[in-house]
Design a protein around this motif. Structure first.
Motif, short mmCIF file in Angstrom:
data_model
loop_
_atom_site.label_atom_id
_atom_site.label_comp_id
_atom_site.label_asym_id
_atom_site.label_seq_id
_atom_site.Cartn_x
_atom_site.Cartn_y
_atom_site.Cartn_z
N GLU A 1 0.90 -1.18 -0.08
CA GLU A 1 0.06 0.07 -0.19
C GLU A 1 0.99 1.21 -0.03
O GLU A 1 0.52 2.39 -0.72
CB GLU A 1 -0.99 0.03 1.35
CG GLU A 1 -1.90 1.29 1.36
CD GLU A 1 -2.88 0.96 2.48
OE1 GLU A 1 -3.78 0.22 2.32
OE2 GLU A 1 -2.80 1.53 3.25
N LEU A 2 2.00 1.19 0.75
CA LEU A 2 2.89 2.26 0.91
C LEU A 2 3.35 2.72 -0.54
O LEU A 2 3.69 3.85 -1.02
CB LEU A 2 3.96 2.32 2.07
CG LEU A 2 3.37 2.38 3.50
CD1 LEU A 2 4.25 1.54 4.37
CD2 LEU A 2 2.88 3.57 3.93
N ARG A 3 4.12 1.56 -1.03
CA ARG A 3 4.59 1.79 -2.18
C ARG A 3 3.57 2.16 -3.40
O ARG A 3 4.15 3.16 -4.13
CB ARG A 3 5.41 0.37 -2.88
CG ARG A 3 6.59 0.11 -1.88
CD ARG A 3 7.06 -1.09 -2.60
NE ARG A 3 8.41 -1.58 -2.40
CZ ARG A 3 9.02 -2.57 -1.85
NH1 ARG A 3 8.14 -3.71 -1.93
NH2 ARG A 3 10.38 -2.80 -1.75
N ARG A 4 2.35 1.67 -3.19
CA ARG A 4 1.62 2.07 -4.31
C ARG A 4 1.30 3.57 -4.21
O ARG A 4 0.98 4.17 -5.37
CB ARG A 4 0.22 1.13 -4.07
CG ARG A 4 -1.03 1.46 -5.19
CD ARG A 4 -2.05 0.28 -4.81
NE ARG A 4 -2.82 0.57 -3.72
CZ ARG A 4 -2.80 -0.29 -2.83
NH1 ARG A 4 -2.53 -1.50 -2.66
NH2 ARG A 4 -3.57 0.06 -1.60
N ILE A 5 1.03 4.12 -2.95
CA ILE A 5 0.65 5.39 -2.82
C ILE A 5 1.70 6.48 -3.35
O ILE A 5 1.54 7.28 -4.06
CB ILE A 5 0.41 5.83 -1.42
CG1 ILE A 5 -1.11 4.88 -0.87
CG2 ILE A 5 0.12 7.30 -1.11
CD1 ILE A 5 -1.18 5.21 0.67
N VAL A 6 2.87 5.88 -3.10
CA VAL A 6 4.20 6.84 -3.26
C VAL A 6 4.45 6.73 -4.95
O VAL A 6 4.64 7.78 -5.45
CB VAL A 6 5.40 6.35 -2.51
CG1 VAL A 6 6.69 7.08 -3.35
CG2 VAL A 6 5.33 6.68 -1.25
N GLU A 7 4.29 5.60 -5.39
CA GLU A 7 4.39 5.49 -6.98
C GLU A 7 3.25 6.39 -7.60
O GLU A 7 3.43 6.91 -8.85
CB GLU A 7 4.60 4.11 -7.28
CG GLU A 7 6.01 3.49 -6.99
CD GLU A 7 5.86 2.10 -6.82
OE1 GLU A 7 4.91 1.41 -7.50
OE2 GLU A 7 6.79 1.43 -6.39
N ALA A 8 2.05 6.06 -7.33
CA ALA A 8 0.90 6.63 -7.80
C ALA A 8 1.04 8.31 -7.72
O ALA A 8 0.41 9.09 -8.61
CB ALA A 8 -0.35 6.40 -7.05
N ALA A 9 1.79 8.76 -7.00
CA ALA A 9 2.13 10.19 -6.98
C ALA A 9 3.04 10.94 -7.92
O ALA A 9 3.21 11.91 -8.08
CB ALA A 9 2.41 10.70 -5.41
N GLY A 10 3.70 9.89 -8.45
CA GLY A 10 4.64 10.22 -9.71
C GLY A 10 6.03 10.47 -9.10
O GLY A 10 6.79 11.72 -9.66
N LEU A 11 6.25 10.01 -8.00
CA LEU A 11 7.56 10.68 -7.47
C LEU A 11 8.71 10.03 -8.22
O LEU A 11 8.67 8.60 -8.50
CB LEU A 11 7.62 10.01 -6.07
CG LEU A 11 8.98 10.33 -5.23
CD1 LEU A 11 8.90 12.04 -4.88
CD2 LEU A 11 9.09 9.65 -3.88
N THR A 12 9.54 10.75 -8.67
CA THR A 12 10.64 10.23 -9.72
C THR A 12 12.01 10.50 -9.13
O THR A 12 12.12 11.32 -8.15
CB THR A 12 10.69 11.01 -11.10
OG1 THR A 12 10.78 12.46 -10.83
CG2 THR A 12 9.15 10.78 -11.85
N GLY A 13 12.87 9.67 -9.57
CA GLY A 13 14.03 9.70 -9.20
C GLY A 13 14.34 8.89 -7.69
O GLY A 13 15.56 8.85 -7.16
N ALA A 14 13.66 7.90 -7.56
CA ALA A 14 13.62 7.19 -6.13
C ALA A 14 13.24 5.60 -6.55
O ALA A 14 12.47 5.16 -7.20
CB ALA A 14 12.64 7.64 -5.10
N GLU A 15 14.45 4.94 -6.01
CA GLU A 15 13.98 3.52 -5.85
C GLU A 15 13.30 3.25 -4.72
O GLU A 15 14.18 3.16 -3.47
CB GLU A 15 15.09 2.89 -6.13
CG GLU A 15 15.03 1.28 -6.16
CD GLU A 15 16.48 0.52 -6.09
OE1 GLU A 15 16.39 -0.75 -5.99
OE2 GLU A 15 17.67 1.14 -6.01
N ILE A 16 12.33 2.59 -4.66
CA ILE A 16 11.84 2.58 -3.13
C ILE A 16 12.09 0.97 -2.67
O ILE A 16 11.82 0.14 -3.58
CB ILE A 16 10.06 2.50 -3.39
CG1 ILE A 16 9.57 3.95 -4.09
CG2 ILE A 16 9.45 2.29 -1.86
CD1 ILE A 16 9.85 5.10 -3.29
N VAL A 17 12.61 0.84 -1.48
CA VAL A 17 12.79 -0.45 -1.06
C VAL A 17 12.35 -0.54 0.45
O VAL A 17 11.75 0.60 1.07
CB VAL A 17 14.61 -0.49 -0.80
CG1 VAL A 17 14.99 -0.47 -2.52
CG2 VAL A 17 15.03 0.32 -0.04
N GLY A 18 12.08 -1.95 0.52
CA GLY A 18 11.64 -2.27 2.08
C GLY A 18 12.54 -2.73 2.97
O GLY A 18 13.76 -2.98 2.54
#
Length: 223
Positions: free
Chosen positions: A20-37
């Motif tokens: 859910e957290l990844r989905r929200i961040v990615e849906a916001a169009g945040l660029t330049g970040a590799e999201i890791v857990g």
């Protein structure tokens, strides 16, 4: 990973929450970040959640992870507050039944505790505190004091609240936690009957993470 991409850690081991957290961040169009857990970084000792508030727990988790990994970190703490129970389960939501992360046991216990509560007193809210901290700020005790007012360089804490009512029986199969027995205001459906997109648009976590976005973008731009 390109030179313009920076790793951003979402400090969670809850697979459903991390999705859910990844989905929200990615849906916001945040660029330049590799999201890791947390499963994507070397293990480190994780302190128990002993804070008195959602904000204290979120900040402590973010601080510990940032110090251990050297990555800018987002952590959140969230739960359900029930008016008739004076705001409980609150920060104890994930372990209300005595077993951390046992969603069904937690839900059934809460239903039993509120069985005789009349409809007009079944108000409830999901609450979320999300913290963003950089490794440099995490190393400064003054910057991570949970009672510090406002933001400090490299440290931000934001909140989200989702009001509704507590249902008398579970409905729906989406979501997790107390979603099947929480009906958000104005929906006529439980949170577990909402689609992922509908929930993200209005949920407590969605609100909090969107409030972090300007800070995340500024951090990435400065990296």
């Amino acid at each position: 990973m390109s030179a313009a991409t920076h790793r951003l850690l979402l400090a969670s081991r809850n697979a459903k929450k991390l999705t859910e957290l990844r989905r929200i961040v990615e849906a916001a169009g945040l660029t330049g970040a590799e999201i890791v857990g947390l499963a994507d970084v070397p293990e480190f000792p994780e302190a128990p959640e002993t804070g008195a508030t959602f904000a204290e727990n979120a900040l402590a988790k973010a601080r510990d992870a940032a110090l251990a990994t050297g990555l800018p970190t987002v952590a959140e703490d969230s739960g359900i507050t029930v008016d008739a129970l004076n705001g409980m389960p609150g920060i104890l939501s994930a372990r209300w039944s005595g077993r951390h992360g046992d969603d069904d046991a937690n839900l059934q216990l809460l239903l039993g505790q509120t069985r005789d509560v009349p409809d007009e007193r079944r108000g409830a809210a999901y609450v979320c505190a999300a913290a963003l901290i950089t490794p440099g700020a995490a190393a400064d005790p003054a910057a991570v004091r949970p009672d510090a007012d406002g933001d400090t360089p490299g440290r931000t804490v934001v909140h989200g609240t989702w009001r509704g009512v507590l249902l008398r029986e579970p409905r729906g199969t989406n979501g997790f936690g107390y979603d099947p027995i929480f009906e958000p205001e104005g929906t006529g459906r439980s949170a577990a009957e909402l689609s992922a997109g509908e929930k993200d648009a209005v949920s407590h976590r969605g609100q909090a993470l969107r409030a972090l976005l300007p800070h995340l973008r500024a951090l990435l731009a400065a990296s």
